[in-house]
Every structure is written in structure tokens, then in C-alpha cells.
Design a protein around this motif. Structure first.
Motif, short mmCIF file in Angstrom:
data_model
loop_
_atom_site.label_atom_id
_atom_site.label_comp_id
_atom_site.label_asym_id
_atom_site.label_seq_id
_atom_site.Cartn_x
_atom_site.Cartn_y
_atom_site.Cartn_z
N ILE A 1 -9.74 -4.73 -6.29
CA ILE A 1 -11.00 -4.41 -6.34
C ILE A 1 -11.42 -4.05 -4.62
CG2 ILE A 1 -13.67 -4.98 -6.23
CD1 ILE A 1 -12.81 -6.90 -8.83
N GLU A 2 -10.77 -5.00 -3.69
CA GLU A 2 -10.94 -4.53 -2.50
C GLU A 2 -10.29 -3.33 -1.96
OE1 GLU A 2 -13.02 -6.06 -0.34
OE2 GLU A 2 -13.27 -8.13 -1.58
N LYS A 3 -9.21 -3.11 -2.49
CA LYS A 3 -8.72 -1.81 -2.17
C LYS A 3 -9.32 -0.61 -2.57
CE LYS A 3 -5.17 -3.12 0.17
NZ LYS A 3 -5.08 -2.96 1.38
N ALA A 4 -10.02 -0.77 -3.85
CA ALA A 4 -11.05 0.16 -4.40
C ALA A 4 -12.15 0.38 -3.35
CB ALA A 4 -11.36 0.11 -5.88
N ARG A 5 -12.86 -0.66 -3.00
CA ARG A 5 -13.66 -0.58 -2.10
C ARG A 5 -13.44 0.16 -0.69
NH1 ARG A 5 -16.65 -6.40 -1.15
NH2 ARG A 5 -18.21 -4.79 -0.36
N GLU A 6 -12.25 0.00 -0.30
CA GLU A 6 -11.68 0.91 1.03
C GLU A 6 -11.57 2.39 0.53
OE1 GLU A 6 -8.15 -0.92 2.41
OE2 GLU A 6 -8.91 -2.87 2.52
N ALA A 7 -11.00 2.50 -0.53
CA ALA A 7 -10.94 3.90 -0.96
C ALA A 7 -12.32 4.61 -1.09
CB ALA A 7 -10.26 4.00 -2.12
N TYR A 8 -13.38 3.82 -1.80
CA TYR A 8 -14.67 4.23 -1.62
C TYR A 8 -15.28 4.45 -0.39
CZ TYR A 8 -19.74 4.00 -2.42
OH TYR A 8 -21.21 4.33 -2.28
N ALA A 9 -15.15 3.71 0.51
CA ALA A 9 -15.58 4.20 2.04
C ALA A 9 -14.91 5.37 2.31
CB ALA A 9 -15.37 2.92 2.86
N ALA A 10 -13.47 5.59 2.34
CA ALA A 10 -12.81 6.68 2.82
C ALA A 10 -12.92 7.89 2.26
CB ALA A 10 -11.19 6.23 2.53
N LEU A 11 -13.47 8.05 0.95
CA LEU A 11 -13.73 9.13 0.20
C LEU A 11 -15.21 9.21 0.24
CD1 LEU A 11 -11.34 8.38 -2.72
CD2 LEU A 11 -11.02 10.33 -1.04
N ALA A 12 -15.97 8.72 0.74
CA ALA A 12 -17.38 8.90 0.81
C ALA A 12 -17.90 9.93 1.81
CB ALA A 12 -18.37 7.51 1.43
N GLY A 13 -18.76 10.72 1.30
CA GLY A 13 -19.56 11.83 1.88
C GLY A 13 -19.51 12.98 1.03
N GLY A 14 -19.81 14.08 1.70
CA GLY A 14 -20.06 15.49 0.97
C GLY A 14 -20.91 16.39 2.10
N ALA A 15 -21.11 17.49 1.35
CA ALA A 15 -21.79 18.46 2.09
C ALA A 15 -23.19 18.44 2.12
CB ALA A 15 -21.50 20.08 1.78
N ASP B 1 0.74 -1.13 0.09
CA ASP B 1 -0.14 -0.02 -0.03
C ASP B 1 0.98 1.34 0.05
OD1 ASP B 1 -2.42 -1.41 -0.13
OD2 ASP B 1 -2.61 -1.27 2.12
N ARG B 2 1.75 1.25 0.78
CA ARG B 2 2.83 2.50 0.97
C ARG B 2 3.55 2.75 -0.59
NH1 ARG B 2 6.67 0.99 4.84
NH2 ARG B 2 7.97 3.16 4.24
N LEU B 3 3.91 1.59 -1.17
CA LEU B 3 4.67 1.80 -2.28
C LEU B 3 3.59 2.22 -3.38
CD1 LEU B 3 6.91 1.33 -4.52
CD2 LEU B 3 6.01 -0.93 -4.82
N CYS B 4 2.50 1.95 -3.42
CA CYS B 4 1.19 2.27 -4.31
C CYS B 4 1.10 3.86 -4.13
CB CYS B 4 0.16 1.38 -4.34
SG CYS B 4 0.35 -0.37 -5.05
N ARG B 5 0.88 4.13 -2.83
CA ARG B 5 0.43 5.44 -2.60
C ARG B 5 1.60 6.55 -2.74
NH1 ARG B 5 -1.28 3.45 2.50
NH2 ARG B 5 0.46 4.16 3.56
N ALA B 6 2.79 6.13 -2.71
CA ALA B 6 3.97 7.10 -2.82
C ALA B 6 3.97 7.24 -4.52
CB ALA B 6 5.30 6.29 -2.48
N LEU B 7 3.61 6.36 -5.45
CA LEU B 7 3.67 6.37 -6.82
C LEU B 7 2.26 6.89 -7.27
CD1 LEU B 7 5.40 3.11 -7.81
CD2 LEU B 7 6.29 5.51 -8.03
N THR B 8 1.33 7.19 -6.32
CA THR B 8 0.16 7.73 -6.87
C THR B 8 -0.80 6.61 -7.70
OG1 THR B 8 0.69 9.05 -8.56
CG2 THR B 8 0.29 10.19 -6.33
N LEU B 9 -0.40 5.48 -7.56
CA LEU B 9 -1.05 4.46 -8.32
C LEU B 9 -2.12 3.55 -7.30
CD1 LEU B 9 2.07 3.02 -10.42
CD2 LEU B 9 -0.15 4.31 -11.19
N ASP B 10 -2.20 3.98 -6.13
CA ASP B 10 -3.11 3.27 -5.20
C ASP B 10 -4.58 3.46 -5.90
OD1 ASP B 10 -2.71 5.92 -4.49
OD2 ASP B 10 -3.95 5.50 -2.79
N ALA B 11 -5.47 2.73 -5.15
CA ALA B 11 -6.84 2.92 -5.63
C ALA B 11 -7.69 4.21 -5.40
CB ALA B 11 -7.93 1.66 -5.03
#
Length: 412
Positions: free
Chosen positions: A279-293, A126-136
Motif C-alpha cells: 500500500i505504501e508503494k502504491a501511495r508513492e506511485a500515486y504521488a509520482a503519477l499525479a497531475g495533468g494538463a 523495487d528494482r526487481l518489481c519494476r523489471a517485471l512490471t509488477l511494481d505499484a
């Protein structure tokens, strides 16, 4: 602040120089034999052409393995003194080989498998993918899968009926020429069946932080949001998605002929597990980025306004003058979070990008681009960038007019 990932690990790279050398030698042989008619080469016959395929396959199966220091950042992946620019990397997936784990960094063009970096754990991957901005949470990943053979019986039956119909039609003709042409017509029809069956079985799977976009065969692309998915599993070479409505969608990684070989089957099983991991990492990103005003839907809604009136309304919101007795004011940070949100409606995300347009700063532009890059919904990411960076009012109005259609396409 950009994240960096630095370690010393095992790196596997394809022998690109050797592959190009072999390809160059074969091209030189073909030119010498075909153009210059070099008699000295005639004794070899077709031997070089028969050797080329197995030789290239052998080179691909034996990558260059090094122990090297790596430094990953948004700039790219530095292996020792060599830099692989981030622009040449398209996606990253986790692969497991027995007790080892690797992050496969895929490139574009003629070198789709760019480099394998060994990692000690999923957290390190995860850290490697985030550093390269290639994470989900930063980009999408695309895979090619195949529907099971049972799903293509209707296509096979249809082609067989077409062939039978043509055969009967030609056979019933009374000319001698038609009877002579019958074998050639049948061969052409069955030759056409092979690519048709391949295309109809193939599925393009695009995984983003907002959901999964599917295009099965020649059918229209459809979108499945992560909130509709119950679970994702890998069983052998099969990848299956179970939706909350009870639908189960399953594909195979590779064809049935490939799975008969034990070594190839093991590789395909690892690929299936990698797809599920992504896909599981993308689902985690979905939950982390959910929401809005909560007030965003009302404040950004077009209602019965023309494109020009809607644009004026959004500009007022972006300038901080959008508060009324019906809705609270939206700050620029709230607008950015709506653009980045995985659960906000597509038209709200596009409208928020339009509201930010006039005073968009250099710090805000990368956030919009990243939000667009991680969209799997068809055309949504492109629409957000086009709205946010529109060079003129006319372009901005045209992009806003497409918001309703984008919303319809992005809907499940």
C-alpha cells in the motif's frame, strides 16, 4: 527502454512436481478402489486419505531452495535456464523473515505462490518489481483479509433470530411430521451460518496506484483514494487504514484460530507487513503519477453534447485541432499523461483515451494498458482500454456513454 534486473541470489520454489505426483497417486488409489474394486487395497481402509492432507502440507512447508542466477525483465523471470513467463505472474509483495527479505511473486491458477526471490534491500526489491512490471506503478495487487469478530455480531444475531423463528414455527405446528423435521431444519440453518459468517467477514482488498478498492462481505464495493488516507499500519496480524476524515478501518490477516499457533501467527504478521508495504508503494506511485494538463477539464468536458458530438470534439483534440479561445490545445503527450494520471477525474481519463483512439501508435498502446492495469477503481481500467481500442464508432460511443457512470463509481 525496458529495465532489467540481474543478480545471483537465493530462490525458493514450491515442489510442484512432487505435489502433482502425490495428487496423482491419490487419484489413482481412489479410481482403483472405487471403480475397479481392488480387494488388495481394502486392508488399507481410509489411511491414504488421512495421510494425504498432512503430506501435502509438509511438502508446501518445505520448498525447494537454490542459489541461482536470475534475470528479470518484462519478458518474465529467468532462473538459470528456466523462464517463468511474465503472463503467469500476477503480483509481487515484499516479505520479511527475521533478517532476510524476499519478494514473493504470485502466480495464478493452481499455483498462487510461484516463487520467492531473496533481496538484500527494499531498493533491490523495487528494482526487481519494476523489471517485471509488477511494481505499484504498473499493476494492482489483491489480498483477502477478515474483519474482526466484533463486526459480525449483528450477522450472528440475525441468523440466531431466524433459527429461533423457524424453530418456534415448526414447534407450533400440530403435525407429527413437523416435529420430526425440527432437528434437521435446525441443523441445516446452523450449517448455513458457517459459510455466511465466513463470507460476511471476508474483505477483498485491491490496491492500485489510484487508491484502494474494498469489498467487505456482501456489501457494494467502495473506493478510497490515496489522497484520503492519513496512514497505514500493521500491528501484529492487524492491518489498519486511517483516513483523514477520522475513520479507521481494520482487518485481520487470517482467522483467530490460526493466530493461536505461534508459527502461524508469525507468518500472518509478516503477511500484514507485506500488505502495508504494498500500500505504501502504491501511495508513492500515486504521488509520482499525479497531475495533468490544467486546461484538460474544459477541453475534454462533454457538457450538453450528444455522444456523437462529444466524440467528434475528442477526435479534433486528438488530431491537434482542439484549441479555441476558451482552451489551449492538448498535445498527444499531454493526453497520454492524463490517461496515466492518478489524480485526473475518471471521465477525463476516458475522454483522453478516446481522443487518442484514431491515431493510436504501437508505442502508445502499452502506456494505456499499463495505466489501466494499475487502476483499483472499479471498472475504470477496463473502460479506458475499451475506449482506446474500440473496433468501431458504435463501440466507442457506447463506451463513452458509460463515462458518467464510471465517474460515479470511481468517486470516493
Amino acid at each position: 527502454m525496458s529495465e532489467r534486473f540481474t543478480t545471483t541470489t537465493t530462490v525458493r520454489r514450491p515442489r510442484t512436481l512432487l505435489l502433482w505426483t502425490v495428487a496423482g497417486l491419490m487419484a489413482a488409489f481412489f479410481i482403483a478402489d472405487s471403480v475397479f474394486r481392488m480387494h488388495a487395497l481394502h486392508g488399507l481402509g481410509a489411511l491414504p486419505y488421512w495421510v494425504m492432507g498432512p503430506l501435502i502440507a509438509a511438502i508446501q512447508r518445505r520448498p525447494k531452495i537454490d542459489r541461482a542466477a536470475i534475470d528479470a525483465s518484462p519478458e518474465g523471470l529467468r532462473i538459470g535456464d528456466a523462464l517463468m513467463p511474465r503472463a503467469k505472474l500476477k503480483s509481487a509483495v515484499l516479505r520479511r523473515e527475521y533478517d532476510h527479505s524476499y519478494v514473493l511473486l504470485r502466480g495464478g491458477g493452481l499455483n498462487p505462490a510461484s516463487v520467492d526471490v531473496e533481496v538484500s534491500s527494499d531498493e533491490e526489491a523495487d528494482r526487481l518489481c519494476r523489471a517485471l512490471t509488477l511494481d505499484a506503478a504498473s499493476t494492482t495487487a489483491e489480498f483477502t483479509l477478515f474483519r474482526r469478530g466484533n463486526d459480525t455480531k449483528s450477522v450472528t444475531l440475525l441468523m440466531a433470530l431466524i433459527a429461533a423463528g423457524v424453530g418456534v414455527g415448526v414447534a407450533s405446528a400440530r403435525t407429527h411430521l413437523a416435529h420430526m423435521a425440527l432437528p434437521f431444519v435446525m441443523v441445516a440453518i446452523f450449517a448455513l451460518m458457517v459459510p455466511v459468517l465466513f463470507v460476511t467477514r471476508r474483505t477483498k482488498l485491491r490496491v492500485g496506484a489510484d487508491g484502494i478498492a474494498l469489498r467487505e462481505g456482501l456489501s457494494r464495493r467502495r473506493f478510497i483514494g490515496h489522497d484520503e488516507i492519513e496512514r497505514v499500519t500493521a500491528t501484529g496480524t492487524e492491518v489498519a487504514i486511517e483516513r483523514k476524515n477520522g475513520e479507521r478501518i481494520a482487518w485481520n490477516v487470517g482467522g483467530s484460530r490460526q493466530r493461536k499457533k505461534k508459527k502461524r501467527s508469525e507468518d500472518l504478521e509478516r503477511q500484514a507487513q507485506s500488505i502495508v508495504w504494498r500500500i505504501e508503494k502504491a501511495r508513492e506511485a500515486y504521488a509520482a503519477l499525479a497531475g495533468g494538463a490544467p486546461q484538460a477539464a474544459l477541453a475534454l468536458d462533454r457538457g450538453q453534447k450528444t455522444a456523437r458530438e462529444w466524440l467528434d470534439q475528442l477526435r479534433a483534440i486528438g488530431a491537434g485541432a482542439g484549441a479555441t479561445f476558451r482552451s489551449a490545445q492538448l498535445t498527444r503527450e499531454q493526453l497520454l499523461r492524463i490517461v496515466e494520471s492518478t489524480t485526473a477525474a475518471a471521465k477525463e481519463r476516458i475522454a483522453a483515451a478516446a481522443a487518442l483512439h484514431d491515431a493510436l501508435t504501437e508505442e502508445e498502446k502499452p502506456r494505456i494498458r499499463v495505466a489501466a492495469d494499475r487502476c483499483a477503481a472499479p471498472a475504470l481500467g477496463e473502460a479506458m482500454v475499451r475506449v482506446a481500442l474500440a473496433p468501431s464508432d458504435e463501440d466507442l460511443e457506447v463506451a463513452l456513454e458509460e463515462a458518467t457512470r464510471i465517474e460515479a463509481d470511481a468517486a470516493p
